[in-house]
Design a protein around this motif. Sequence first.
Motif, PDB file in Angstrom:
ATOM      1  N   ALA A 256       0.854  -1.185   0.000  1.00 22.96           N
ATOM      2  CA  ALA A 256       0.000   0.000   0.000  1.00 22.96           C
ATOM      3  C   ALA A 256       0.889   1.234   0.000  1.00 22.96           C
ATOM      4  O   ALA A 256       1.640   1.476   0.942  1.00 22.96           O
ATOM      5  N   ALA A 257       0.823   2.011  -1.082  1.00 24.56           N
ATOM      6  CA  ALA A 257       1.639   3.216  -1.205  1.00 24.56           C
ATOM      7  C   ALA A 257       0.785   4.342  -1.780  1.00 24.56           C
ATOM      8  O   ALA A 257       1.228   5.095  -2.638  1.00 24.56           O
ATOM      9  N   SER A 258      -0.448   4.429  -1.299  1.00 30.45           N
ATOM     10  CA  SER A 258      -1.481   5.236  -1.954  1.00 30.45           C
ATOM     11  C   SER A 258      -1.922   6.432  -1.123  1.00 30.45           C
ATOM     12  O   SER A 258      -3.112   6.680  -0.983  1.00 30.45           O
ATOM     13  N   TRP A 259      -1.004   7.139  -0.553  1.00 32.75           N
ATOM     14  CA  TRP A 259      -1.356   8.299   0.271  1.00 32.75           C
ATOM     15  C   TRP A 259      -2.268   9.263  -0.492  1.00 32.75           C
ATOM     16  O   TRP A 259      -1.991   9.578  -1.643  1.00 32.75           O
ATOM     17  N   PRO A 260      -3.377   9.741   0.167  1.00 34.34           N
ATOM     18  CA  PRO A 260      -3.808   9.394   1.523  1.00 34.34           C
ATOM     19  C   PRO A 260      -4.891   8.303   1.572  1.00 34.34           C
ATOM     20  O   PRO A 260      -5.465   8.065   2.628  1.00 34.34           O
ATOM     21  N   ASP A 261      -5.182   7.668   0.457  1.00 38.95           N
ATOM     22  CA  ASP A 261      -6.266   6.681   0.414  1.00 38.95           C
ATOM     23  C   ASP A 261      -5.813   5.329   0.965  1.00 38.95           C
ATOM     24  O   ASP A 261      -4.856   4.748   0.464  1.00 38.95           O
TER      25      ASP A 261
END
Length: 260
Positions: free
Chosen positions: A125-130
């Motif tokens: 997970a590398a989906s800032w901010p989601d």
Amino acid sequence: MRDVCIVGGGVAGLAASIFTARAGLDTIVVDAGGRSPPSSRTQSGDGGESILARNASLENYPGFPDGVDARRYLRLTREQARTAGSEFELGRVTSTEPIDETALEAGFVLETAGGDPLEARRVIAASWPDSEYLVPLDVGRIKRGSKHFVSVDEAGRTAVDGVYAAGRLADEPHQAIVAAGHGATVGLAVVHDSDANFYHDWVTPEGYFTGRGREVPPGCEEIGEDERLERDERARARMLEAFSEPLDEEPTMHPSVEGK
């Protein structure tokens, strides 16, 4: 089933993908592309944007004494990930669940908005901010103000085996160089946990290992002088091409400013 699915095509996700793909792991990066609603997964992924694309100039990244256009940096990093073997798809992941609740090693299924589900043995997970897609998993989301972070160990591992978090989402500082470094750290953790045959990213002069009676370790390479000069020429030509002209488009503005 993919070996690795990376959610988020920003600096952290791209760095992780370079390491996992170079280690021979089948890697896909899913990115919403900065669109609302996100584009279909069937597109190529070329339009993906990270928050860094809002920067007018990236000033504190080592190797660029006078700074660099942040969008150009993102394009080159994405190109490097593709060269390493990563694949890209546009779209937004909406949920992630284990394929088998009793055996996490069976992998995970990731549901996407407007696209087919994806299956992967490991998820970064590398989906800032989601991070809403992680709600079905007890990864240890922490709410701070209006944002959520994911609790990880020193290598980016969450409380769920096979699920990792990288960059700002893992509560790392909001700096490109930090995000890249943490993404690389997480990528290497995935490589280690998958038992891939990966040692280093060294390309050494001919004889560096063999001249000492050693075998060249996995992930390393010895090259002769002609090959070194050829690679240097190719790298310089690519950089000259990449920086020959300014980018036409302007930086992406913050959504709260658009339309004013």
